[in-house]
Design an enzyme around this catalytic site. Sequence first.
Site, mmCIF file in Angstrom:
data_model
loop_
_atom_site.group_PDB
_atom_site.id
_atom_site.type_symbol
_atom_site.label_atom_id
_atom_site.label_comp_id
_atom_site.label_asym_id
_atom_site.label_seq_id
_atom_site.Cartn_x
_atom_site.Cartn_y
_atom_site.Cartn_z
ATOM 1 N N HIS A 16 0.677 -1.012 -0.027
ATOM 2 C CA HIS A 16 -0.077 0.101 0.037
ATOM 3 C C HIS A 16 0.896 1.226 -0.048
ATOM 4 C CE1 HIS A 16 -0.437 1.358 4.482
ATOM 5 N NE2 HIS A 16 0.833 0.788 4.343
ATOM 6 N N CYS A 35 5.810 6.427 4.418
ATOM 7 C CA CYS A 35 4.717 5.755 3.801
ATOM 8 C C CYS A 35 3.899 6.310 2.702
ATOM 9 C CB CYS A 35 3.754 5.588 5.126
ATOM 10 S SG CYS A 35 4.263 4.551 6.632
ATOM 11 N N HIS A 41 4.993 0.523 -0.507
ATOM 12 C CA HIS A 41 5.616 -0.700 0.302
ATOM 13 C C HIS A 41 4.789 -1.636 1.068
ATOM 14 C CE1 HIS A 41 3.836 2.358 3.206
ATOM 15 N NE2 HIS A 41 3.942 1.234 4.043
ATOM 16 N N HIS A 43 3.209 -4.938 3.954
ATOM 17 C CA HIS A 43 3.214 -5.302 5.349
ATOM 18 C C HIS A 43 2.839 -6.685 5.533
ATOM 19 C CE1 HIS A 43 3.666 -1.297 7.229
ATOM 20 N NE2 HIS A 43 2.834 -0.866 6.087
ATOM 21 N N ASP A 81 -4.702 -10.675 0.234
ATOM 22 C CA ASP A 81 -3.483 -11.258 0.309
ATOM 23 C C ASP A 81 -2.662 -10.891 -1.065
ATOM 24 O OD1 ASP A 81 -1.326 -12.523 1.421
ATOM 25 O OD2 ASP A 81 -1.937 -14.664 0.517
ATOM 26 N N HIS A 82 -1.393 -10.631 -1.234
ATOM 27 C CA HIS A 82 -0.609 -10.396 -2.321
ATOM 28 C C HIS A 82 -1.144 -9.469 -3.177
ATOM 29 C CE1 HIS A 82 1.654 -13.483 -0.549
ATOM 30 N NE2 HIS A 82 2.674 -13.256 -1.253
ATOM 31 N N GLU A 125 -0.093 -4.006 11.793
ATOM 32 C CA GLU A 125 0.496 -3.700 10.786
ATOM 33 C C GLU A 125 2.025 -3.895 10.552
ATOM 34 O OE1 GLU A 125 -0.664 0.068 7.891
ATOM 35 O OE2 GLU A 125 0.630 0.663 9.557
HETATM 36 NI NI NI Z 1 2.566 1.182 5.596
#
Ligand code: NI
Length: 149
Positions: A16, A35, A41, A43, A81-82, A125
């Site tokens: 995200h 961010c 990036h 998580h 997911d992914h 997160e």
């Molecule tokens: Ni983040």
Amino acid sequence: MPQATITHRYRFCAAHRLHTDRLSTDENWVTFGKCNNPNGHGHNYVVFVSVTGDMDPITHQVLNGQRLDEIVQRTVVQRFDHRDLNQDVEFSTQTTTGENLVRLIWDLLVQEIPTGRLSKVGLIETRDNYFEYSGLPQDRQKKDEVRHG
Ligand code: NI
């Protein structure tokens, strides 16, 4: 009727970028820092789903664990997911903050889990970041009504 809460843990990995079109480029950077990096990036998100209610008189369960797993896998894990969260339709006009993500997960699950039983969603997160959401006050009211029905 005795009540109990069960909590199951789930995981998904997603990318995200924290950014809002309502702020300027500079304001986004000041607000979200690294961010806001344009490349995004990722998580390794951890989700805790808690269900509270009367125990079934025969099975002595609040909700069958396999049923809960099926709902969360189908509704939440497979969806995110992914993936790039910023591409999800629900985030087309909202920032992918942990606050918004935990609320979206709640909104997706509350439609699937038997009425009044979903009691909390938690979202890790990063190592030092945890978000939780328990619905709106009127949802809690509804829960009480179901309980005392
Ligand atoms: Ni983040």
